[in-house]
Design an enzyme around this catalytic site. Structure first.
Site, PDB file in Angstrom:
ATOM      1  N   ASP A 188       9.843 -12.604  47.509  1.00 30.17           N
ATOM      2  CA  ASP A 188       8.429 -12.880  47.805  1.00 30.17           C
ATOM      3  C   ASP A 188       8.181 -14.383  47.836  1.00 30.17           C
ATOM      4  OD1 ASP A 188       8.080 -10.162  47.707  1.00 30.17           O
ATOM      5  OD2 ASP A 188       7.391 -10.165  45.624  1.00 30.17           O
TER       6      ASP A 188
HETATM    7  N1  URA Z   1      10.933  -7.795  43.346  1.00 32.00           N
HETATM    8  C1  URA Z   1       9.716  -8.322  43.627  1.00 32.00           C
HETATM    9  O1  URA Z   1       8.689  -7.758  43.269  1.00 32.00           O
HETATM   10  N2  URA Z   1       9.672  -9.475  44.301  1.00 32.00           N
HETATM   11  C2  URA Z   1      10.773 -10.177  44.676  1.00 32.00           C
HETATM   12  O2  URA Z   1      10.668 -11.234  45.273  1.00 32.00           O
HETATM   13  C3  URA Z   1      12.029  -9.610  44.381  1.00 32.00           C
HETATM   14  C4  URA Z   1      12.085  -8.416  43.710  1.00 32.00           C
END
Ligand code: URA
Length: 245
Positions: A116
């Site tokens: 993310d």
């Molecule tokens: N899980 C998440 O919620 N976000 C990420 O970036 C990676 C794993």
């Protein structure tokens, strides 16, 4: 292989551009026995690629038949090539890595899975399709360790639930962490072998807590080196690649 083809394979532009770089004296070759690289003006010069280190427009570039790199992803970047709100992680890489010619329509290295925009830490990128598939396929169960900071104090029931499995809204099959190590009241290390959308955040929400910060510290046996600053990238060594197998 001819020098112009080597440059092309490394992502320095079309064969014509590569030939131009060579003829204009922008390409030098490190050779055993000489301290400084030697300029080569002949695009058709044959060279052995293995172990070759070029200097292109002042930058050293070790030849790699396939590119495998790691990046310490900073917060506020997107893993997409066409980001919607934040700069793309690809802008942190040198142009040749983004331009390497590929067999398909896609050129350059691709991220192995996505993080993310607010997640930091270890991101792998490669132009080896099989490697990308192997590392990101849920069937391969490659463990990934996330350091999670949560808003509310973690309790034993939450840890138990994360290990036993939680149901995420759109998926009837529970997902579980293969390990969950509590560091302190607000920090846990969570090991997952799948990579569902926002998986860590959704799992933490499912046990009644909330992610405040998320950092990926490890993929398989490969740990993010402590000396790599956010935004830095580097080639993976053969020993590091072996840790991913
Ligand atoms: N899980 C998440 O919620 N976000 C990420 O970036 C990676 C794993």
């Amino acid at each position: 292989m001819q020098l112009q083809d080597i440059l092309y394979s490394q992502g320095f532009g079309t064969r014509r551009i590569c030939a131009g770089l060579i003829q204009q004296g922008w390409v030098a070759v490190h050779s055993a026995g000489s301290l400084e690289p030697v300029v080569c003006l002949e695009p058709a010069q044959n060279l052995k690629e293995q172990g070759l280190v070029l200097r292109v427009q002042g930058q050293d570039w070790p030849y790699h038949a396939k590119a495998y790199v790691m990046l310490n992803k900073p917060a506020g970047t997107e893993c997409s090539q066409k980001p919607s709100a934040y700069p793309s992680v690809y802008t942190l890489l040198p142009a040749p890595l983004r331009q390497r010619p590929g067999k398909s329509a896609v050129s350059g290295v691709q991220a192995v899975g996505r993080l993310d925009q607010d997640t930091t830490g270890l991101l792998l990128l490669s132009d080896d399709g099989q490697f990308i598939h192997r590392m990101s396929s849920p069937k391969k169960h490659v463990p990934k360790v996330y350091q999670v900071t949560v808003r509310h104090p973690v309790d034993a029931a939450q840890v138990e639930c994360l290990l036993a499995g939680v149901v995420l809204d759109d998926d009837p099959k529970p997902v579980r962490a293969v390990a969950c190590v509590q560091r302190d009241a607000h920090r846990i290390d969570l090991t997952l072998t799948e990579g569902k959308y926002h998986q860590v955040k959704r799992m933490i929400a499912a046990v009644g807590n909330r992610v405040e910060a998320l950092h990926r510290a490890r993929i398989g046996g490969l740990e993010l080196p402590a000396d790599m600053a956010p935004g830095q990238w580097r080639w993976l060594g053969l020993d590091e690649l072996a840790l991913l197998k």
